[in-house]
Design a protein around this motif. Structure first.
Motif, short mmCIF file in Angstrom:
data_model
loop_
_atom_site.label_atom_id
_atom_site.label_comp_id
_atom_site.label_asym_id
_atom_site.label_seq_id
_atom_site.Cartn_x
_atom_site.Cartn_y
_atom_site.Cartn_z
N PHE A 46 -33.88 -5.12 6.74
CA PHE A 46 -33.05 -6.13 6.08
C PHE A 46 -31.64 -6.16 6.68
O PHE A 46 -31.09 -7.23 6.95
N ASP A 47 -31.06 -4.96 6.88
CA ASP A 47 -29.71 -4.91 7.45
C ASP A 47 -29.66 -5.60 8.81
O ASP A 47 -28.70 -6.30 9.13
N SER A 48 -30.73 -5.40 9.60
CA SER A 48 -30.75 -6.04 10.92
C SER A 48 -30.89 -7.55 10.79
O SER A 48 -30.21 -8.31 11.48
N MET A 49 -31.76 -7.98 9.87
CA MET A 49 -31.95 -9.43 9.68
C MET A 49 -30.69 -10.11 9.16
O MET A 49 -30.43 -11.27 9.45
N LEU B 145 -11.40 -12.84 -2.84
CA LEU B 145 -12.00 -12.23 -4.03
C LEU B 145 -13.36 -11.62 -3.69
O LEU B 145 -13.65 -10.48 -4.07
N TYR B 146 -14.18 -12.37 -2.95
CA TYR B 146 -15.53 -11.90 -2.64
C TYR B 146 -15.47 -10.63 -1.79
O TYR B 146 -16.18 -9.65 -2.04
N SER B 147 -14.59 -10.61 -0.77
CA SER B 147 -14.57 -9.41 0.08
C SER B 147 -13.94 -8.24 -0.65
O SER B 147 -14.18 -7.08 -0.30
N THR B 148 -13.14 -8.51 -1.69
CA THR B 148 -12.62 -7.42 -2.51
C THR B 148 -13.73 -6.87 -3.41
O THR B 148 -13.84 -5.67 -3.64
N PHE B 149 -14.57 -7.77 -3.90
CA PHE B 149 -15.65 -7.40 -4.82
C PHE B 149 -16.71 -6.55 -4.11
O PHE B 149 -17.09 -5.49 -4.59
N ASN B 150 -17.19 -7.03 -2.97
CA ASN B 150 -18.19 -6.26 -2.23
C ASN B 150 -18.21 -6.73 -0.77
O ASN B 150 -18.65 -7.83 -0.47
N GLU B 152 -19.91 -5.84 1.88
CA GLU B 152 -21.18 -6.06 2.55
C GLU B 152 -21.77 -7.43 2.18
O GLU B 152 -22.19 -8.19 3.05
N GLN B 153 -21.76 -7.72 0.88
CA GLN B 153 -22.32 -9.01 0.46
C GLN B 153 -21.47 -10.17 0.97
O GLN B 153 -22.00 -11.24 1.29
N ALA B 154 -20.17 -9.97 1.01
CA ALA B 154 -19.30 -11.03 1.53
C ALA B 154 -19.64 -11.31 3.00
O ALA B 154 -19.70 -12.46 3.42
N LYS B 155 -19.91 -10.23 3.75
CA LYS B 155 -20.30 -10.40 5.15
C LYS B 155 -21.58 -11.22 5.27
O LYS B 155 -21.70 -12.11 6.11
N VAL B 156 -22.57 -10.87 4.41
CA VAL B 156 -23.84 -11.58 4.46
C VAL B 156 -23.65 -13.06 4.09
O VAL B 156 -24.40 -13.92 4.54
N SER B 157 -22.62 -13.34 3.29
CA SER B 157 -22.32 -14.74 2.97
C SER B 157 -21.58 -15.45 4.09
O SER B 157 -21.16 -16.60 3.94
N GLY B 158 -21.34 -14.75 5.20
CA GLY B 158 -20.68 -15.37 6.34
C GLY B 158 -19.16 -15.34 6.27
O GLY B 158 -18.48 -16.03 7.01
N ILE B 159 -18.60 -14.52 5.35
CA ILE B 159 -17.14 -14.43 5.25
C ILE B 159 -16.62 -13.43 6.30
O ILE B 159 -17.17 -12.34 6.44
N PRO B 160 -15.58 -13.80 7.06
CA PRO B 160 -15.04 -12.87 8.07
C PRO B 160 -14.22 -11.77 7.39
O PRO B 160 -12.99 -11.81 7.34
#
Lengths: 239, 262
Positions: A46-49, B145-150, B152-160
């Motif tokens: 998942f991390d890679s995807m 706010l999102y990158s403060t909250f989490n 990793e998830q912010a990254k997955v949402s495409g936030i730099p």
């Protein structure tokens, strides 16, 4: 339509090969259940995807495009992590958290709609630190869905969710896939649930030792036996 | 006097907004570390005959960004990197002061603040920086706010996320040096931290928490300036004691069961 194409994916950590030459494809509308014992490489996959781990060899393509070249595919993905980690006292309500997933902030009505769909509308003004495991899981699904993703990737939490919430979670997944045609990639430990929900199964234990229609997997006693033995060995190893 | 109040209110708003993000990122003492590194910058300015706030801006923002880079690259924990930044600023300041032949009276106004002496130019600078930083925060509200909250998830949402982190450090640097005139180097982190930990206890959502924090901060600054003016005592100490009073009062209300527990 082909949504995900993974070819010869290998992830080598200093002490262990976490994934070894994994290849599979996911078509639009598929409901793929990824099963495998602890340490089988599900999280690494998942991390890679998701672009969180870039130290791999092989290729990962979403919508035909290599994810090393463009991060645009992330817009189409809703991701629900196994453990939603956050500061316990974080001053955010359920609505605040779901709103974080919303790219167009003016779309408030979408938040209410999704909260109602996931049975958490009455919790919208509660702080997230006050919620139970099952409620939190639904909040994070809502956050993942609020942007109308084409693909939902879920790392299923192993503990802290009560039976009633699990049933509700499964019925939500079924509806998202069958009615809203969202492609779902879901890692789970619950073989029975995968049998009931998923139409494809990927069985992972660092290498991919089965990928195909779930009916084929579950009608093959030899495969199930192999899977159970691998899980049992891992279980014994952990205890 | 009215210049002191206007500047004080602007600084109160700015510190509580930036401080809320720092507190939630477990970076509560970062303001303190930047302030201490600005001490080195102030000493440098006094030695070189440049207006000390300008050198303070340069030194503290540069050192805050560098320490963040080192922390990320070499995986040093947040609290340890804060300790490095904090002590190196003071050390540089002390050496420079030694070279220049000893303490001067100017240094004390930076250590303890001198809001009652704030000039028209300072007021304009404070107001424009406050306006500028608030606009940036409003524009990038979801991403911050999102990158403060989490992260990793912010990254997955495409936030730099990395860029957002550096932006926050940069804005914190600007805020700290701007606020030195109000409470000085030594008490700056009080403005960042105390109104926010108080507001978080009220159990509300993010925006309400930010508004509660700003209100407490403005209250402490305005009443603090007035009291210090009337009784001729230092504004910095008075302001910080008032916000500690609000914090203690909130703990009292909470332990009496009048606020929901988390």
């Amino acid at each position: 339509m082909l949504i995900v194409e993974i070819e010869n994916l290998t992830v080598q950590y200093p002490d262990v090969k976490a994934l070894d030459d994994v290849s599979f494809r996911v078509d639009q509308g598929d409901f793929l259940g990824i099963i495998g014992p602890n340490g089988a490489g599900k999280s690494t996959l998942f991390d890679s995807m998701l672009g969180l781990n870039t130290k791999y060899t092989g290729t990962i393509k979403f919508f035909g495009e290599d994810i090393r070249k463009s991060k645009n595919y992330l817009k189409e993905i809703g991701y629900v992590p196994q453990k939603p980690i956050f500061e316990k006292n974080f001053p955010a309500t359920v609505s605040d958290v779901v709103r974080m997933g919303l790219k167009n902030e003016s779309d408030e009505s979408k938040i209410n709609e999704i909260l109602q769909q996931l049975w958490i509308h009455e919790l919208r003004n509660r702080r997230i630190g006050e919620l139970s495991g099952g409620q939190l899981q639904r909040v994070f699904i809502a956050k993942a869905l609020v942007n109308n993703p084409k693909i939902l990737i879920l790392d299923e939490p192993v503990t802290g969710i009560d039976q009633q919430s699990i049933e509700l979670f499964y019925s939500i997944l079924r509806e998202l896939n069958s009615k809203q045609k969202i492609t779902i990639i879901w890692s789970s430990h619950d073989l029975d649930a995968v049998n009931q929900l998923a139409n494809h199964v990927a069985c992972l234990n660092r290498t991919l030792f089965f990928h195909g229609e779930s009916a084929k997997f579950f009608s093959n006693d030899e495969l199930i036996k192999q899977y159970s033995e691998a899980s049992m060995q891992e279980h014994m190893h952990h205890h | 006097m009215h210049r002191a109040l206007i500047s004080g209110i602007a600084i109160a708003i700015l510190c509580s907004v930036i401080g809320l993000f720092l507190v939630l990122r477990r970076y509560s003492l970062f303001g303190d570390a930047i302030a201490h590194s600005s001490f080195g910058g102030i000493a440098l300015g006094l030695l070189a005959g440049i207006y000390p706030l300008w050198t303070a801006y340069g030194v503290s923002i540069a050192s805050a960004l560098i320490i963040t880079k080192i922390k990320d690259r070499y995986n040093i924990s947040g609290d340890a990197s804060i300790a490095v930044l904090l002590s190196s600023g003071i050390a540089v300041g002390l050496v420079i002061i030694g070279l220049s032949g000893g303490f001067t009276i100017d240094i004390f106004s930076f250590l303890f603040g001198s809001i009652l002496l704030v000039s028209v130019n300072d007021t304009i600078l404070i107001l424009s920086l406050t306006g500028g930083i608030l606009v940036v925060i409003l524009l990038l509200y979801r991403q911050i706010l999102y990158s403060t909250f989490n992260e990793e998830q912010a990254k997955v949402s495409g936030i730099p996320v990395e860029k957002i982190n550096y932006l926050i450090v940069f804005m914190a640097g600007l805020t700290v040096v701007t606020s030195i005139q109000l409470v000085g180097v030594l008490l700056i982190s009080a403005l960042f931290v105390i109104p926010n930990v108080t507001a978080i206890m009220y159990g509300k959502g993010f925006k309400q928490t930010a508004i509660i924090s700003m209100s407490f901060s403005i209250f402490s600054v305005v009443i603090g300036i007035l009291i210090s003016y009337i009784f001729d005592i230092t504004p910095a100490g008075t302001i910080v004691l008032l916000s500690i009073g609000l914090f203690a009062g909130t703990i009292g209300i909470k332990s009496a069961g009048l606020l929901s527990k988390h």
